[in-house]
Structures are given as structure tokens and as C-alpha cells.
Design a protein around this motif. Structure first.
Motif, short mmCIF file in Angstrom:
data_model
loop_
_atom_site.label_atom_id
_atom_site.label_comp_id
_atom_site.label_asym_id
_atom_site.label_seq_id
_atom_site.Cartn_x
_atom_site.Cartn_y
_atom_site.Cartn_z
N GLY A 397 0.79 -1.23 0.00
CA GLY A 397 0.00 0.00 0.00
C GLY A 397 0.82 1.27 0.00
N VAL A 398 2.14 1.14 -0.17
CA VAL A 398 3.01 2.32 -0.14
C VAL A 398 3.59 2.54 -1.54
N ILE A 399 3.65 3.82 -1.95
CA ILE A 399 4.25 4.15 -3.25
C ILE A 399 5.76 3.94 -3.16
N THR A 400 6.31 3.21 -4.11
CA THR A 400 7.77 3.04 -4.16
C THR A 400 8.33 3.97 -5.25
N PRO A 401 9.62 4.29 -5.16
CA PRO A 401 10.21 5.13 -6.22
C PRO A 401 10.06 4.51 -7.61
N ARG A 402 10.13 3.19 -7.67
CA ARG A 402 10.00 2.55 -8.99
C ARG A 402 8.59 2.70 -9.54
N TYR A 403 7.61 2.48 -8.68
CA TYR A 403 6.21 2.64 -9.10
C TYR A 403 5.96 4.08 -9.52
N LEU A 404 6.46 5.03 -8.71
CA LEU A 404 6.29 6.44 -9.03
C LEU A 404 6.90 6.76 -10.40
N THR A 553 -0.12 16.78 -1.92
CA THR A 553 0.70 15.69 -1.39
C THR A 553 -0.10 14.41 -1.55
N VAL A 554 0.56 13.36 -2.04
CA VAL A 554 -0.16 12.11 -2.28
C VAL A 554 0.62 10.94 -1.68
N ALA A 555 -0.15 10.05 -1.05
CA ALA A 555 0.47 8.86 -0.45
C ALA A 555 -0.20 7.58 -0.93
N ASP A 556 -1.36 7.71 -1.55
CA ASP A 556 -2.13 6.54 -1.97
C ASP A 556 -1.72 6.11 -3.38
N GLU A 559 -4.28 6.54 -6.15
CA GLU A 559 -4.59 7.93 -6.55
C GLU A 559 -3.49 8.55 -7.41
N LEU A 560 -2.30 8.00 -7.27
CA LEU A 560 -1.13 8.67 -7.86
C LEU A 560 -1.27 9.00 -9.35
N PRO A 561 -1.67 8.03 -10.20
CA PRO A 561 -1.75 8.36 -11.64
C PRO A 561 -2.70 9.52 -11.92
N ARG A 562 -3.83 9.54 -11.22
CA ARG A 562 -4.80 10.62 -11.46
C ARG A 562 -4.25 11.97 -10.98
N VAL A 563 -3.61 11.95 -9.81
CA VAL A 563 -3.05 13.20 -9.28
C VAL A 563 -2.01 13.77 -10.24
N LEU A 564 -1.15 12.89 -10.75
CA LEU A 564 -0.12 13.36 -11.69
C LEU A 564 -0.76 13.92 -12.96
N LYS A 565 -1.79 13.23 -13.43
CA LYS A 565 -2.45 13.67 -14.66
C LYS A 565 -3.09 15.05 -14.46
N ASP A 566 -3.76 15.21 -13.32
CA ASP A 566 -4.39 16.51 -13.03
C ASP A 566 -3.33 17.61 -12.94
N ALA A 567 -2.23 17.27 -12.30
CA ALA A 567 -1.18 18.29 -12.11
C ALA A 567 -0.60 18.69 -13.46
N LEU A 568 -0.40 17.72 -14.35
CA LEU A 568 0.14 18.06 -15.67
C LEU A 568 -0.84 18.93 -16.45
N ALA A 569 -2.14 18.66 -16.24
CA ALA A 569 -3.16 19.47 -16.92
C ALA A 569 -3.12 20.91 -16.39
N VAL A 578 3.15 21.35 -8.03
CA VAL A 578 4.13 20.60 -7.25
C VAL A 578 3.40 19.45 -6.57
N VAL A 579 3.82 18.25 -6.88
CA VAL A 579 3.22 17.06 -6.28
C VAL A 579 4.26 16.40 -5.39
N SER A 580 3.98 16.39 -4.10
CA SER A 580 4.87 15.69 -3.19
C SER A 580 4.37 14.27 -3.02
N VAL A 581 5.19 13.32 -3.37
CA VAL A 581 4.77 11.92 -3.36
C VAL A 581 5.43 11.21 -2.18
#
Ligand SMILES: Cc1ncc(C[n+]2csc(CCOP(=O)(O)OP(=O)(O)O)c2C)c(N)n1
Ligand SMILES: [Mg+2]
Length: 586
Positions: A397-404, A553-556, A559-569, A578-581
Motif C-alpha cells: 500500500g506504499v508508493i515506491t520510487p520505482r512505481y512512481l 501531497t499524495v500517499a495513496d 490515486e497517484l496516476p490521477r493526481v499526476l495527470k491533473d497536475a500536468l493538466a 508541485v506534487v509531493s509523493v
């Protein structure tokens, strides 16, 4: 001349050294002056204002005001990396020069051409000349050796002594900065010199071109071409050949011609397409022996400061090693050596073209061996990528640098985004999982001083306004980059970017360094490395407050792909994000 306050003559309305200095920058192709101003710069401020009043703003570069100097220099650095056009940085006497800090070292290590200018304290005390001392600070900023502050990190330093040859000095400085190995140069001028009224004049910039790219001597071309062609396991190791994007297809051509594997070592640009079957991977600080390096019997090191780290990972003792670089002995690195049998000073693109041409002309490729090797390297590359792919999952349940990094890669797929990396202990992971392919689409500082990407993103965006700019940074590096300053500049000058923070709430690097030397030590036993950033700062909040950025800030992991997509938009809409992961903490 009428007397001005402080007893000095005014130069109002006249053409001065300051004006000629700015004009020379424009003539040399400088589009931007990234500046932090002070009492040394009235001559420049006045020249800008006069040009504006007279509708001649195009005569000078555009001024980008940077509230912190490291933002100014890192912006100029990244601008030059993306555009291959050197820019200028203007800072304030000794203090502003010192505030450039480690970014000067980054510019040197990144082989980045940039002209740094600082005023110098007025040298007359009693109003003898225009610009003479009239503020208390002029006594306190008078440094014994201002140029010495940067001398260990610049290719050239000089003082502008008169406006009558300021243009020659500027063009010469940029000529040196642009000639390979490219790097920063530093000019200073006291106020009296900047205020000096002079007659307008011109010099021919064409007479100050960079040194033409050097070729290999014929017998050296033959020696290297023959060795590569006869090798059973040839390997090319490179770090910054791709600083010149036009060199990348030449490397591809040579690699394909002989089925040579290419290993990117400490790469801060795209040297070889990351998806190419002959790509043998990336290496930064690794604890393991690289199999391709161990297996190679002939190694061509081209454009690399750190082709391997011998304590961990080295070529086999019998390997025949050749080194090609604009400056193959690297005198700017006091301790440096690789066991090469031939060092050659040449431009990498020219040299690889020569080698490929000779291989073709003399039909040196042995077809069967080449095709067998091509298949072997491709199979190994495919297996390596498959193994990496299998790791691109969150853990518990934790984001890893590789997944990010995989999420960032997927986000940017099919775009022409420019990625800046300052991911520090995640440099390797970012390279492994991003595997950038397009020359000129991926950059790092090239040096070891943190805080480059903050201003770097501004410079990259100004250099390529039509492309998205995405920075992948450690949380420590984000803070080193003075985000309050960088984000303000980004908003003020319309240079938005996406920053993704690899947020492990601390500095993993010094912890890892300690563990490498003291794995069983007291720090390890106590898990006490002094590297934690608890209590946590609101990192995106800094950008929101200073630059109106969208921050989250995102930890889930879900949620990460959607948060990144919104931020890029958001960024596409003209506002920084700025997205803190949250990653596992240090
Ligand atoms: C200007 C500067 N100061 C200090 C250092 C020493 N240093 C190297 S890596 C590092 C930590 C970086 O932290 P972060 O960006 O969060 O990356 P992480 O190590 O957590 O991956 C520090 C302090 C440096 N390289 N540059
Ligand atoms: Mg960190």
C-alpha cells in the motif's frame, strides 16, 4: 557634466559601458539575463530603462529577475542545456557571487556555457568619477580577490577595465565558454567602468566563434575502429555525449554497425535511446559489478567523467580501453585516471563518425559475429527491462520510487516533455524506469551540488516554451533549490512546470553513505543518521505561497496516476504544479 547626489557626475542619457555590455550579449546570441541586482548595477538598470524609453528593447537580452542567485544560475544552465545557447547571469559583487554557491560547480561539471557577471565595488572614494562611492556598503563589499571566489570553477575570469573594449571582452569570454569542454566564465566591472560614457561601436561576433570540433588523428581512428571490430564483446561507455543531441544518432549508427552495447554511466542527458536493444542499462553509484563491463574485452569510453567506480564495479583487467573526450585527462578533476591504452582529444560526434566511416569503408564488420552479438545483447536488454517492469508495483500500500517513476513514464508517454532529474538516491531508479529515448529530453545538473532543478525548470521552459517541463526531485533537493524564489520566478515570467517530489522526508544519501562505510556501526545500530525531515514541512505549500502553484501531497498508490495527470493538466493551463509523493521514509 552636472553634479549628481554624492558629488558624482551623472551620465544620464549617454551611451555607457553598461549599454555596450548588454548590446554585446545580444550580439553573441544571449536571449536572457538572469539577474539579481544591487548597488553595482545602476549602469545596467539605466541602460535597460533607456532602451525601453526609446523603443529599442530588442537591443538587449530580456531581464529575468531572480530573488535568489542559485535560481538565476541554474536557470541559465538548464536554458543552455536545452537550447545549446549560452545565457548570462548578473549578480551583486562579492555577496551575490558567493550566493551562486554550488551552482557554479554544477555549471563546470555539466560542461555548461554561461557568462556570469558581477559588479565590483567602486574604486574611487571622493566622487572623482561617475559611479564613485556614495553608499556605506561600497566599503564593505570591497573584496580582496572577488574573481578568486569563482576561479576554481570557471574557465576564464577577467575584469572589464574600460567600455572601449567591453564588447571584445564579452565575446572572448563567451567564445571560451562555448568552446569544448564548455563551461562558465566570470567577468567583473567596477561601477565607474559601467558608468563610463563611450562612443557606440561594434565588433564582428563571427570573429569569436567557438573552437571548431576536433577530429581523431588517422592512425588513432584506425586503431580504435580495428579494436572495436575485432572485439568479441565491445562496449561503449558514455555519460554526456548526448549534450550534443546530434551526436546521439551517430552513436546509434556505430553501435548498430558492429553490435556494440552501450552503457550509460552517471548520465545526465540522453546519450543513447533508452529503448534501444543495444542499450546495456544505466549506472550511478552501484554496489554490484556490471556484467557488460566485466565481460567487455574492448571498451570505448567516450565523454565520461565517471565511467565506473572501481571499488565496486570495474572492467576486466585484460580489457583494451580507449578514451575519447574533448578534454580526456580532465585536469579540473585533480584525482582521475582510467587504465586506457589510448587517450584522444576529439569531439565525440566527429570521432564516432570517423570510426564508423572507416569500419564501413574497409568492411571491418564480421557479419556472423556481429549478428550473434546483436541477438545476445538484445536478449539481455529485454530480460533486464522485464525484471525492472516486474518491480513497478506499490509495496504494502506504499508508493515506491520505482512505481512512481513508472507512473511518470506512463504520464509522459507520447509527449515531448523535458524531464529534469535531481532524484539523488533515486537517480538510478529514475533512469532505469524512465529510459528516456529522445535526445535532448532529459537533463541533470551534471554536478553534485543540490538545488539545480528549481531554477533549472524555469530555464528549460524559457528555452522550450512549447514543451512541458517535469522535474523529478528529492525533497532535500527541492528545498536546496530555494523553491520560494524559483516558483516566484516561474509565475512572474510565465514559465510553469510540474515538480514531482520523491518525498522520503529526509536525506537518504548521507544515510546510505554512512551505511556503505559503517554498516555495522553505532549509527546503523541506533538508526540515528540525522537525516530525517520530521516534523514534515508542507513542501507544495511553499510553491503555492510563493508562486501561486497548484500543490498536492499524495500517499495513496491508487490515486497517484490521477493526481499526476491533473497536475500536468494544470501546468498545460499555465500554472505550476508541485506534487509531493510520499515514499517510504528515510
Ligand atoms: C548544496 C549541497 N549541500 C549538501 C549536499 C550533500 N548531500 C548530498 S545528497 C544529500 C541529500 C539529498 O536529499 P534528497 O534530495 O531528499 O534526496 P535523497 O537522498 O533523500 O534521495 C545531501 C544533503 C550536496 N550534495 N549539495
Ligand atoms: Mg529525500
Amino acid at each position: 557634466m552636472p553634479a549628481a547626489a554624492g558629488g558624482q557626475a551623472s551620465t544620464a542619457g549617454s551611451y555607457t559601458t553598461g549599454a555596450a555590455f548588454l548590446e554585446a550579449l545580444t550580439e553573441a546570441g544571449v536571449s536572457y539575463v538572469f539577474a539579481n541586482l544591487g548597488s553595482d548595477h545602476p549602469g545596467l538598470i539605466e541602460a535597460f530603462a533607456q532602451a525601453k524609453a526609446e523603443g529599442r528593447e530588442d537591443a538587449y537580452p530580456r531581464l529575468i529577475i531572480c530573488p535568489h542567485e542559485i535560481v538565476a544560475l541554474s536557470a541559465a544552465h538548464a536554458y543552455a542545456s536545452v537550447s545549446r545557447q549560452p545565457q548570462a547571469v548578473v549578480v551583486h559583487v562579492d555577496g551575490g557571487t558567493q550566493n551562486l554557491g554550488g551552482e557554479v560547480s554544477n555549471a563546470m561539471r555539466g560542461h555548461c556555457p554561461v557568462l556570469i557577471f558581477a559588479g565590483a565595488s567602486p574604486y574611487t572614494l571622493d566622487g572623482e568619477l561617475p559611479g564613485s562611492r556614495n553608499e556605506f556598503i561600497h566599503w564593505l563589499q570591497d573584496a580582496r580577490d572577488q574573481r578568486g571566489i569563482l576561479r576554481g570553477f570557471v574557465k576564464y575570469d577577467n575584469e572589464i577595465r574600460t567600455g572601449r573594449n567591453v564588447k571584445q571582452v564579452v565575446h572572448r569570454a563567451l567564445q571560451i565558454a562555448r568552446s569544448e569542454p564548455a563551461g562558465p566564465v566570470y567577468l567583473v566591472a567596477p561601477r565607474e567602468v559601467l558608468e563610463e560614457p563611450i562612443e557606440p561601436y561594434s565588433v564582428d561576433p563571427a570573429q569569436f566563434g567557438p573552437v571548431a570540433p576536433a577530429a581523431l588523428a588517422g592512425e588513432v581512428t584506425r586503431e580504435i575502429a580495428t579494436a572495436l571490430a575485432r572485439a568479441r564483446h565491445p562496449l561503449i561507455v558514455t555519460s554526456y555525449l548526448g549534450r550534443n543531441p546530434d551526436a546521439v544518432p551517430v552513436l546509434v549508427e556505430l553501435a548498430e554497425l558492429l553490435a556494440i552495447g552501450v552503457l550509460e554511466s552517471v548520465a545526465f542527458c540522453v546519450n543513447f535511446p533508452g529503448d534501444h536493444p543495444l542499450h546495456c542499462g544505466y549506472q550511478f553509484t552501484t554496489a554490484e559489478q556490471n556484467p557488460a563491463l566485466a565481460q567487455a574485452d574492448v571498451i570505448l569510453v567516450v565523454d565520461s567523467d565517471v565511467p565506473w567506480i572501481p571499488t565496486n564495479n570495474r572492467p576486466s583487467p585484460g580489457a583494451a580501453i580507449y578514451a575519447i573526450d574533448a578534454d580526456p585527462l580532465k585536469p579540473t578533476i585533480p584525482m582521475w585516471q582510467i587504465p586506457a591504452r589510448r587517450f584522444a582529444a576529439a569531439d565525440s560526434k566527429v570521432a564516432l563518425e570517423q570510426i564508423a566511416r572507416l569500419v564501413r569503408a574497409e568492411n571491418l564488420a564480421e557479419a556472423h559475429a556481429v549478428e550473434t552479438r546483436r541477438a545476445e545483447i538484445a536478449a539481455a536488454s529485454q530480460a533486464r527491462r522485464a525484471a525492472l517492469h516486474a518491480l513497478e508495483r506499490p509495496q504494502a500500500g506504499v508508493i515506491t520510487p520505482r512505481y512512481l517513476t513508472a507512473c511518470v513514464r506512463d504520464l509522459l508517454a507520447g509527449t515531448d516533455a523535458i524531464v529534469l532529474t535531481e532524484a539523488i538516491t533515486n537517480y538510478q531508479i529514475v533512469a532505469d524506469h524512465l529510459r528516456p529515448t529522445a535526445p535532448g529530453s532529459y537533463f541533470g545538473s551534471g554536478g553534485g551540488s543540490l538545488g539545480w532543478a528549481g531554477g533549472g525548470a524555469v530555464g528549460a521552459k524559457l528555452a522550450a516554451p512549447e514543451r512541458a517541463v517535469v522535474s523529478l526531485v528529492g525533497d532535500g533537493s527541492y528545498l536546496f533549490g530555494v523553491p520560494s524564489s524559483a516558483q516566484w520566478v516561474a509565475r512572474r515570467y510565465g514559465a510553469p512546470s510540474l515538480t514531482v517530489i520523491y518525498d522520503n522526508r529526509g536525506w537518504a544519501a548521507p544515510k546510505f553513505s554512512t551505511l556503505r562505510l559503517h554498516g555495522d556501526g553505532a549509527a546503523a545500530a541506533a538508526d540515528d543518521f540525522h537525516v530525517s525531515f520530521e516534523p514534515e514541512a508542507d513542501l507544495p505549500g511553499i510553491a503555492a505561497a510563493a508562486g501561486g502553484a497548484f500543490g498536492v501531497t499524495v500517499a495513496d498508490p491508487q490515486e497517484l496516476p490521477r493526481v499526476l495527470k491533473d497536475a500536468l493538466a494544470v501546468v498545460a493551463g499555465g500554472r505550476s504544479a508541485v506534487v509531493s509523493v510520499h515514499l517510504p521514509p528515510v
